[in-house]
Motif scaffolding. Structure first.
Motif, PDB file in Angstrom:
ATOM      1  N   LEU A 159       0.323  -0.758  -0.264  1.00  0.00           N
ATOM      2  CA  LEU A 159       0.177   0.181   0.073  1.00  0.00           C
ATOM      3  C   LEU A 159       0.744   1.693  -0.049  1.00  0.00           C
ATOM      4  O   LEU A 159       0.425   2.358  -0.929  1.00  0.00           O
ATOM      5  N   GLY A 160       1.710   1.381   0.849  1.00  0.00           N
ATOM      6  CA  GLY A 160       2.404   2.362   0.629  1.00  0.00           C
ATOM      7  C   GLY A 160       3.296   2.183  -1.072  1.00  0.00           C
ATOM      8  O   GLY A 160       3.371   3.410  -1.081  1.00  0.00           O
ATOM      9  N   GLY A 161       3.292   1.574  -1.534  1.00  0.00           N
ATOM     10  CA  GLY A 161       4.274   2.104  -3.199  1.00  0.00           C
ATOM     11  C   GLY A 161       3.090   1.808  -3.965  1.00  0.00           C
ATOM     12  O   GLY A 161       3.349   3.277  -4.787  1.00  0.00           O
ATOM     13  N   THR A 162       1.553   1.871  -2.939  1.00  0.00           N
ATOM     14  CA  THR A 162       0.761   2.174  -3.941  1.00  0.00           C
ATOM     15  C   THR A 162       0.578   3.236  -4.226  1.00  0.00           C
ATOM     16  O   THR A 162      -0.053   4.288  -5.173  1.00  0.00           O
TER      17      THR A 162
ATOM     18  N   GLY B 169       9.793   6.211   1.692  1.00  0.00           N
ATOM     19  CA  GLY B 169       8.679   5.983   2.121  1.00  0.00           C
ATOM     20  C   GLY B 169       9.225   6.582   3.703  1.00  0.00           C
ATOM     21  O   GLY B 169       9.789   7.459   3.892  1.00  0.00           O
ATOM     22  N   ALA B 170       7.624   6.328   4.339  1.00  0.00           N
ATOM     23  CA  ALA B 170       8.361   7.296   5.946  1.00  0.00           C
ATOM     24  C   ALA B 170       8.903   6.820   6.448  1.00  0.00           C
ATOM     25  O   ALA B 170      10.065   7.925   7.991  1.00  0.00           O
ATOM     26  N   ASP B 171      10.395   5.633   6.857  1.00  0.00           N
ATOM     27  CA  ASP B 171      11.078   5.244   6.923  1.00  0.00           C
ATOM     28  C   ASP B 171      12.325   5.779   6.196  1.00  0.00           C
ATOM     29  O   ASP B 171      13.937   5.176   6.523  1.00  0.00           O
TER      30      ASP B 171
ATOM     31  N   VAL C 187      13.211  15.426  -1.385  1.00  0.00           N
ATOM     32  CA  VAL C 187      13.153  14.128  -1.211  1.00  0.00           C
ATOM     33  C   VAL C 187      11.586  14.622  -0.082  1.00  0.00           C
ATOM     34  O   VAL C 187      11.356  15.063   0.532  1.00  0.00           O
ATOM     35  N   LEU C 188      10.219  14.086  -1.367  1.00  0.00           N
ATOM     36  CA  LEU C 188       9.547  13.641  -0.563  1.00  0.00           C
ATOM     37  C   LEU C 188       8.989  12.284   0.251  1.00  0.00           C
ATOM     38  O   LEU C 188       9.250  11.253  -0.259  1.00  0.00           O
ATOM     39  N   ILE C 189       8.273  12.373   1.291  1.00  0.00           N
ATOM     40  CA  ILE C 189       8.142  11.173   2.656  1.00  0.00           C
ATOM     41  C   ILE C 189       6.805  11.032   2.733  1.00  0.00           C
ATOM     42  O   ILE C 189       5.691  12.031   2.442  1.00  0.00           O
ATOM     43  N   GLY C 190       6.698   9.663   2.434  1.00  0.00           N
ATOM     44  CA  GLY C 190       4.850   9.431   1.907  1.00  0.00           C
ATOM     45  C   GLY C 190       5.169   9.351   3.419  1.00  0.00           C
ATOM     46  O   GLY C 190       5.724   7.693   3.856  1.00  0.00           O
TER      47      GLY C 190
ATOM     48  N   SER D  86       0.338  12.871   5.498  1.00  0.00           N
ATOM     49  CA  SER D  86      -0.483  12.179   6.714  1.00  0.00           C
ATOM     50  C   SER D  86      -0.378  11.186   7.095  1.00  0.00           C
ATOM     51  O   SER D  86      -0.312  10.364   5.153  1.00  0.00           O
ATOM     52  N   THR D  87      -1.007  10.356   7.444  1.00  0.00           N
ATOM     53  CA  THR D  87      -0.872   9.032   7.623  1.00  0.00           C
ATOM     54  C   THR D  87      -2.591   8.879   7.103  1.00  0.00           C
ATOM     55  O   THR D  87      -3.187   9.407   7.415  1.00  0.00           O
ATOM     56  N   LEU D  88      -2.919   7.805   6.365  1.00  0.00           N
ATOM     57  CA  LEU D  88      -3.969   7.313   5.534  1.00  0.00           C
ATOM     58  C   LEU D  88      -4.955   6.074   5.487  1.00  0.00           C
ATOM     59  O   LEU D  88      -3.998   5.247   5.471  1.00  0.00           O
ATOM     60  N   ASP D  89      -6.095   5.808   6.340  1.00  0.00           N
ATOM     61  CA  ASP D  89      -7.462   5.243   6.283  1.00  0.00           C
ATOM     62  C   ASP D  89      -7.940   4.987   5.240  1.00  0.00           C
ATOM     63  O   ASP D  89      -8.788   6.260   5.232  1.00  0.00           O
ATOM     64  N   ILE D  90      -7.788   4.054   3.981  1.00  0.00           N
ATOM     65  CA  ILE D  90      -9.430   3.717   3.080  1.00  0.00           C
ATOM     66  C   ILE D  90     -10.156   2.777   3.887  1.00  0.00           C
ATOM     67  O   ILE D  90     -10.243   1.766   4.119  1.00  0.00           O
TER      68      ILE D  90
END
Length: 550
Positions: free
Chosen positions: A138-141, A332-334, A358-361, A408-412
């Motif tokens: 999901l992070g890669g998505t 990614g976040a790490d 660098v953009l962090i998701g 922001s953390t995302l809940d789908i």
């Protein structure tokens, strides 16, 4: 008159006012900020220019605002210009001036919202870059959706964008993947540090189908066979999943090529030559702390092997050597700690670290009935891109990933994103476009044309709201590109759909049965066509389909 036109008009007016008083026009900003007031009763637009520059030119803010308002009120297209508070100016456009926004949209069509302010940018946009050891999670998505949308938006603003996938095919993770495949092929348990899931079993079986004697080879040949065949199959699956997700890349860059081509050795030699690499305790260290990193980093370990950062150094140099003048990494976040060392490596190699972003998701969770779904039947450990697409479709999956800020953390919520209601954001926006297409079909049946409309008739409050919302689109696109925030376009699309629905509920667009076509019908149909165009342009920038029927 678009907001950009109004901004330019206000600046020209300010120049004239200051020149008439022999005051310095250099105090004026390059671009005058024009905003929509929160309270529509205050006007169509507002500017705080007088507050910005009054002190610099030696005037009281209200004194300058009064002079500006009086001059603006005498200008064609301005209905009223009034002072508010300590020096704000609230402006109302006359209907004919507002109508030019509709004309501009219909004239520019698919290019409305496109700009050229990034024409000097040659961008290397690297995103997803998941290891070829398993399906996209999901992070890669999230990065697949955001990265593709950002690439579309940057391109719409004039940048030349190379979408790049960094293929990690060098290192320990590939060894673990290979060993997992061999264990599966032999019917043995997954190695302790290996990869599990049905996909490992599938790939192992496919390797044996392609190379039936693979398990009869000596250890080295067996390992190389499962490595080469398995990575190739895994990456083919990753590419297929991304393609179905409407995310394709211009370049698939192989990490291993940096070592095979000698790029890593050349980067190390350059750092030695320019004094940014030093020898200590048997290893070669990068002077990364000289360039903002929290400590120096080992580049060549004491055993002679290259550390992970060696490939990163060679890779960022390669991006600039290929002619890019901006490198954007989406990680990614790490990877927060990665930012300073990457910029330090860039500077040490002699490039401008400001040309690296660098953009962090943050993390993504899939939720059903308020509970996070933790397992994928196929991957075994994580929810994958394919799982999400199967659950809510490509449009729903892309929109869900794009409409929130990446940090922001995302809940789908599965229930929300599968519902056919106005609560589902992508359904709401797409329904707006489909409704506009339905209006166009009905107009054709009735013989109502939008040609030569008298746009000065669009004086209803809801018409004005819709026109002004349409006029904001270029500024929204520009902000999304400058801030690297595609979610701004998604939220705008929702706002536009809502504004259109309110217009539709309050303003009769087409004549009722038996009624003759009136000029207002022609004008409103032109406004509807402009709304359809802008909604479609916004969806195109997000990689979301614009259905004509729902």
């Amino acid at each position: 008159m678009t907001p950009a036109d109004l901004s330019a008009l206000i600046k020209d007016t300010a120049v004239a006012v200051l020149n008439a008083r022999a005051l310095d026009t250099a105090a004026l900003p390059e671009q005058v900020v024009v905003e929509r007031p929160r309270n529509p009763e205050h006007g169509d637009y507002a500017t705080n220019l007088a507050l910005q520059v009054a002190k610099k030119v030696g005037l009281n803010p209200r004194e300058l605002a009064t002079a500006l308002a009086e001059a603006l009120a005498e200008t064609d297209g301005i209905a009223t210009a009034e002072i508010a508070g300590p020096g704000f100016i609230n402006i109302r456009l006359d209907a004919s001036a507002q109508g030019t926004i509709v004309s501009t949209i219909l004239l520019q069509g698919d290019t409305y919202g496109h700009q050229d302010f990034l024409a000097d940018r040659v961008v290397n946009l690297e995103f997803v870059s998941a290891n070829p050891t398993g399906p996209i999670h999901l992070g890669g998505t999230r990065w697949a959706a955001l990265g593709d949308a950002l690439g579309r938006i940057l391109t719409a603003c004039g940048a030349k964008v190379t979408r790049e996938y960094y293929f990690n095919d060098h290192g320990r993770q590939i060894d673990r993947f290979t060993n997992s495949l061999i264990a599966a092929a032999k019917g043995e348990p997954t190695p302790e540090d290996g990869y599990g899931g049905a996909y490992i079993q599938e790939i192992a079986a496919n390797v044996l189908s392609r190379v039936p004697n693979a398990l009869e080879l000596d250890d080295a040949e067996m390992s190389e066979t499962f490595r080469a065949e398995g990575v190739d199959m895994m990456f083919a699956q990753i590419k297929a999943s991304l393609h179905e997700f409407r995310t394709d890349f211009d370049v698939y860059f192989h990490e291993n090529s940096l070592f095979e081509s000698g790029a890593v050795d050349r980067a190390v030699d350059k750092l030695k030559d320019n004094g940014n690499l030093y020898f200590n305790d048997g290893a070669w260290w990068l002077k990364s702390s000289d360039y903002g990193d929290d400590k120096d980093r080992v580049v060549i370990k004491s055993d002679g092997d290259a550390a992970y950062i060696a490939g990163d150094i060679a890779y960022v140099a390669d991006k600039f050597e290929r002619g890019h003048n901006l490198a954007i990494y989406m990680l990614g976040a790490d990877h927060h700690g990665y930012i300073s060392r990457l910029r330090a490596a860039t500077a040490a190699m002699g490039y401008d670290p400001k040309q690296v972003e660098v953009l962090i998701g943050q993390m993504v969770n899939l939720v059903r009935d308020g509970e996070a779904i933790k397992m994928s039947k196929r991957a075994g450990t994580v929810i994958t891109l394919d799982d999400l697409v199967e659950a809510i479709g490509v449009d729903g999956a892309r929109y869900a990933m794009i409409r929130s800020s990446a940090d922001s953390t995302l809940d789908i919520d599965l229930a929300l994103w599968t519902s056919q209601s106005s609560d589902n954001p992508v359904y709401y926006v797409q329904y707006g476009h489909a409704r506009l297409c339905s209006i166009a079909r009905k107009a054709e049946e009735l013989g109502v044309s939008a040609e030569n409309p008298d746009l000065s008739l669009l004086a209803h409050e809801r018409e004005g709201d819709l026109i002004r919302t349409l006029g904001e689109f270029p500024a929204i696109v520009k902000a999304a590109a400058q801030l690297r925030e595609p979610h701004r376009v998604a939220r705008y699309a929702e706002a536009l759909a809502g504004t259109f629905h309110r217009f539709y509920d309050n303003c009769q667009i087409l004549p009722k049965q038996g009624e003759e076509v009136q000029p207002i019908h022609t004008a409103r149909l032109a406004l509807a066509f402009a709304s359809r165009q802008v909604l479609r342009n916004a969806l195109e920038m997000l990689g979301i389909s614009a259905p004509e029927r729902m």
